[in-house]
Write an enzyme that holds these catalytic residues in place. Sequence first.
Site, PDB file in Angstrom:
ATOM      1  N   ARG A  28       0.826  -1.212   0.000  1.00  0.00           N
ATOM      2  CA  ARG A  28       0.000   0.000   0.000  1.00  0.00           C
ATOM      3  C   ARG A  28       0.858   1.260   0.000  1.00  0.00           C
ATOM      4  O   ARG A  28       0.578   2.206  -0.730  1.00  0.00           O
ATOM      5  CB  ARG A  28      -0.961   0.012   1.194  1.00  0.00           C
ATOM      6  CG  ARG A  28      -2.049  -1.052   1.090  1.00  0.00           C
ATOM      7  CD  ARG A  28      -2.851  -1.158   2.351  1.00  0.00           C
ATOM      8  NE  ARG A  28      -1.964  -1.494   3.461  1.00  0.00           N
ATOM      9  CZ  ARG A  28      -2.294  -1.444   4.743  1.00  0.00           C
ATOM     10  NH1 ARG A  28      -3.491  -1.054   5.106  1.00  0.00           N
ATOM     11  NH2 ARG A  28      -1.445  -1.780   5.675  1.00  0.00           N
ATOM     12  N   ASN A  46      -6.089  -2.955   2.076  1.00  0.00           N
ATOM     13  CA  ASN A  46      -6.015  -4.402   2.211  1.00  0.00           C
ATOM     14  C   ASN A  46      -7.433  -4.944   2.350  1.00  0.00           C
ATOM     15  O   ASN A  46      -8.297  -4.279   2.920  1.00  0.00           O
ATOM     16  CB  ASN A  46      -5.236  -4.793   3.471  1.00  0.00           C
ATOM     17  CG  ASN A  46      -3.732  -4.660   3.304  1.00  0.00           C
ATOM     18  OD1 ASN A  46      -3.224  -4.556   2.195  1.00  0.00           O
ATOM     19  ND2 ASN A  46      -3.026  -4.646   4.412  1.00  0.00           N
TER      20      ASN A  46
END
Length: 103
Positions: A28, A46
């Site tokens: 990320r 996520n």
Amino acid sequence: MSALTKASGALKSVDYEVFGRVQGVCFRMYTEEEARKLGVVGWVKNTSQGTVTGQVQGPEDKVNAMKSWLTKVGSPSSRIDRTNFSNEKEISKLDFSGFSTRY
């Protein structure tokens, strides 16, 4: 359409989901960094299924560059098995002002 939109081509929006070893590998953070470098907006997060999902918006060429990065590059210790793109469409304006990580 603004002159900026015309000059840089159509604005695109696309949803994505990345499969493989993409959690616990700073995916990320690197996605956010790459998006800012390219100048696209959107988000990344996520999922409970062990994938990473999100949305990217921006000029078509920059969105395509981000799609390529999400398919082939990722974070240094990630392993991308496949990336699914969906809901790809032309948009008249951006829905986000930056790129962020969602939780």
